[in-house]
Motif scaffolding. Structure first.
Motif, PDB file in Angstrom:
ATOM      1  N   LEU A  88       1.135  -5.481   3.488  1.00 53.18           N
ATOM      2  CA  LEU A  88       1.724  -4.597   2.486  1.00 53.18           C
ATOM      3  C   LEU A  88       3.224  -4.423   2.707  1.00 53.18           C
ATOM      4  O   LEU A  88       4.004  -4.390   1.753  1.00 53.18           O
ATOM      5  N   LEU A  89       3.637  -4.350   3.963  1.00 49.38           N
ATOM      6  CA  LEU A  89       5.062  -4.199   4.260  1.00 49.38           C
ATOM      7  C   LEU A  89       5.834  -5.475   3.920  1.00 49.38           C
ATOM      8  O   LEU A  89       6.960  -5.416   3.433  1.00 49.38           O
ATOM      9  N   THR A  90       5.216  -6.608   4.168  1.00 52.23           N
ATOM     10  CA  THR A  90       5.867  -7.880   3.863  1.00 52.23           C
ATOM     11  C   THR A  90       6.049  -8.063   2.359  1.00 52.23           C
ATOM     12  O   THR A  90       6.993  -8.715   1.900  1.00 52.23           O
ATOM     13  N   SER A  91       5.157  -7.440   1.582  1.00 58.72           N
ATOM     14  CA  SER A  91       5.255  -7.556   0.122  1.00 58.72           C
ATOM     15  C   SER A  91       6.529  -6.930  -0.423  1.00 58.72           C
ATOM     16  O   SER A  91       6.864  -7.118  -1.599  1.00 58.72           O
ATOM     17  N   VAL A  92       7.271  -6.220   0.433  1.00 59.40           N
ATOM     18  CA  VAL A  92       8.524  -5.608  -0.001  1.00 59.40           C
ATOM     19  C   VAL A  92       9.521  -6.679  -0.451  1.00 59.40           C
ATOM     20  O   VAL A  92      10.475  -6.392  -1.191  1.00 59.40           O
ATOM     21  N   SER A  93       9.287  -7.916  -0.035  1.00 55.85           N
ATOM     22  CA  SER A  93      10.153  -9.028  -0.454  1.00 55.85           C
ATOM     23  C   SER A  93      10.096  -9.235  -1.954  1.00 55.85           C
ATOM     24  O   SER A  93      10.995  -9.835  -2.546  1.00 55.85           O
ATOM     25  N   TYR A  94       9.011  -8.730  -2.585  1.00 53.44           N
ATOM     26  CA  TYR A  94       8.835  -8.884  -4.035  1.00 53.44           C
ATOM     27  C   TYR A  94       9.060  -7.563  -4.760  1.00 53.44           C
ATOM     28  O   TYR A  94       8.561  -7.361  -5.862  1.00 53.44           O
ATOM     29  N   TYR A  95       9.845  -6.685  -4.133  1.00 52.34           N
ATOM     30  CA  TYR A  95      10.038  -5.336  -4.669  1.00 52.34           C
ATOM     31  C   TYR A  95      10.693  -5.335  -6.044  1.00 52.34           C
ATOM     32  O   TYR A  95      10.481  -4.431  -6.844  1.00 52.34           O
ATOM     33  N   LYS A  96      11.507  -6.330  -6.320  1.00 50.70           N
ATOM     34  CA  LYS A  96      12.176  -6.369  -7.625  1.00 50.70           C
ATOM     35  C   LYS A  96      11.181  -6.515  -8.778  1.00 50.70           C
ATOM     36  O   LYS A  96      11.461  -6.108  -9.901  1.00 50.70           O
ATOM     37  N   ASP A  97      10.040  -7.124  -8.465  1.00 54.93           N
ATOM     38  CA  ASP A  97       9.012  -7.301  -9.501  1.00 54.93           C
ATOM     39  C   ASP A  97       7.681  -7.628  -8.813  1.00 54.93           C
ATOM     40  O   ASP A  97       7.373  -8.785  -8.558  1.00 54.93           O
TER      41      ASP A  97
END
Length: 469
Positions: A88-97
């Motif tokens: 879940l923390l790694t998913s921050v890479s896709y925070y823009k969308d």
């Protein structure tokens, strides 16, 4: 029913014996890895490689793969917390969308769900109904009926809307039941300390993410001379505010853990989050004061360390902070105006629909949110406003009950030093929730709170049993 009993009858005895041995070896290996002191550093190293090789998606799949293996070979569901949290923390890479992940997520969700189903059936335990069961039911009901008669069917049944409606309510309720039931298992380690290490490592993961961001944008940073626009700053800060207090537990093992906490604080400042700068500084000072008071053995070392640190921090704050946050301060008026509009709008929604609110998934006000992230909801950036606007008085009653029950648990366990530290995490995410989504992010924030309070409840039960002996 054992693993071998569930096998088809036509399998030969030798094949059954071989499968049984392989399964036992898998269980032994899973336990060895889970209890290895190198496991969490290995996961952190994996993240480091992913950040600097632009391989976030591959890293997330790897974490899910490990998670599936643990669910198959271990009855300790706490063993999947690191990989779930880090995914879940790694998913921050896709925070823009976040919506771009929808085309990939099923390749992870299906094996995860099947492995979880296997775990819950094969390693099944008696369901334990803890003290927070009724508050969780109340919150689940408030979220489900919130906005009844107001919210459109399209908004209510939108996948992202259901994720928040069910993830914050029914999902946390189920998670609480699972945690409380599995915490009845005997284990060879200290659960509180293990969770503290997991959260601490999660904080270091975000240090790596922030570091990677600035290395990739080093030219811009040098040219600007101040913090860069880091879109996911508030999400990252929310996690930092939950994990920084873990130093109060881990410092008893080694003072070297202080280094990682300092790195987390620096990374939090470099995100450009004003909430992080304000609340993070306050929380860090509280944690350091707690460490100083409770750890008398190292008092002389702390006198020297904190004295030097205060001087260095003061000099750096005076010399660098105004320059670093110059742009953020200039734009503060715009951001604050928007937040005031959120509050005004939330109050208007409550007054118009005071009983059930307009619904947590209602997107009618998204137009005023200029920084909206596709794949998320319309957040009012204030927990109180979020509750009254989304769920009305029903939500106030439900979340008020949950807050009272949790604070009561924290008050009862206040004399247990390690458990009391969880209160600092709760304060940290609570403060962040006054200016950002915070506790209204189902995972990891709300999920971690559910885990913390389930452990706190179990630890209190163990303490009482020991007193009675």
């Amino acid at each position: 029913m054992s693993f071998t009993q569930s096998l088809p009858a036509y399998l030969k005895t030798s094949e059954v014996s071989m499968l049984k041995k392989l399964f036992k070896k898998g269980q032994t290996a899973a336990e060895a890895v889970w209890n290895s002191k190198y496991y969490l550093p290995f996961l952190l190293l994996t993240e480091f490689i992913a950040v600097f090789c632009d391989a976030a998606l591959e890293c997330m799949y790897f974490y899910v793969f490990l998670c599936v293996l643990f669910m198959i070979f271990s009855d300790d569901l706490l063993s999947i917390i690191p990989t779930v949290m880090f995914t879940l923390l790694t998913s921050v890479s896709y925070y823009k969308d976040f919506s771009v992940l929808t085309q990939y997520m099923w390749y992870a969700i299906v094996p995860f769900a099947l492995a979880l189903l296997f775990n819950l059936i094969y390693y099944r335990r008696k369901i334990v109904f803890g003290k927070l069961i009724y508050p969780y039911i109340a919150v689940s009901a408030a979220l489900i009926i919130g906005g009844v008669g107001v919210i459109s069917a399209d908004d209510y049944f939108e996948p992202i809307g259901l994720y928040y409606t069910l993830g914050l309510g029914l999902g946390q309720f189920v998670l609480y039941l699972i945690f409380r039931s599995r915490l009845e298992n005997e284990c060879s380690y200290d659960r509180v300390e293990r969770v503290a290490r997991i959260l601490y490592t999660g904080g270091l993961l975000f240090v790596v993410v922030v570091l990677g961001f600035y290395i990739q944008n080093l030219d811009k940073f040098i040219e600007k001379g101040g913090v860069l626009f880091f879109k996911q700053r508030n999400f990252v800060t929310s996690v930092f505010l939950m994990v920084i207090p873990m130093i109060c537990i881990l410092v008893r093992r080694s003072n070297l853990y202080l280094i990682g906490t300092v790195l987390m604080y620096i990374a939090m400042i470099m995100t450009g989050s004003r909430s992080g700068l304000l609340f993070g500084s306050f929380l860090l000072l509280v944690c350091l004061a707690y460490i100083y008071i409770k750890n008398k053995k190292h008092r002389r070392f702390y006198n020297w360390l904190f004295g030097v640190s205060i001087v260095v921090i003061a000099v750096l704050a005076i010399a660098l902070l105004p320059q670093l946050y110059a742009a953020r301060i200039e734009n503060a008026a715009v951001g604050d105006k928007t937040r005031l509009e959120f509050i005004k709008l939330g109050v208007e929604n409550f007054l118009a629909h005071p009983i059930f609110g307009i619904g947590i998934a209602n997107m009618k006000d998204v137009g005023i949110f200029k920084a909206y992230v596709p794949g998320s909801l319309m957040f009012y950036h204030n927990a109180v406003i979020q509750v009254i606007s989304s769920m009305g008085l029903v939500g106030v009653a439900a979340y008020g009950w949950m807050l009272f029950s949790r604070l009561k648990m924290l008050w009862i366990g206040r004399k247990r030093k390690r458990i009391a530290v969880f209160a600092l995490s709760y304060i940290g995410i609570g403060l962040m929730s006054m200016t950002n989504p915070g506790i209204f992010c189902p995972f990891p924030e709300a999920g971690l709170l559910t885990l913390m309070f389930a452990i706190e409840e179990k630890e209190e039960e163990k303490y009482k049993m020991e007193e009675e002996k």
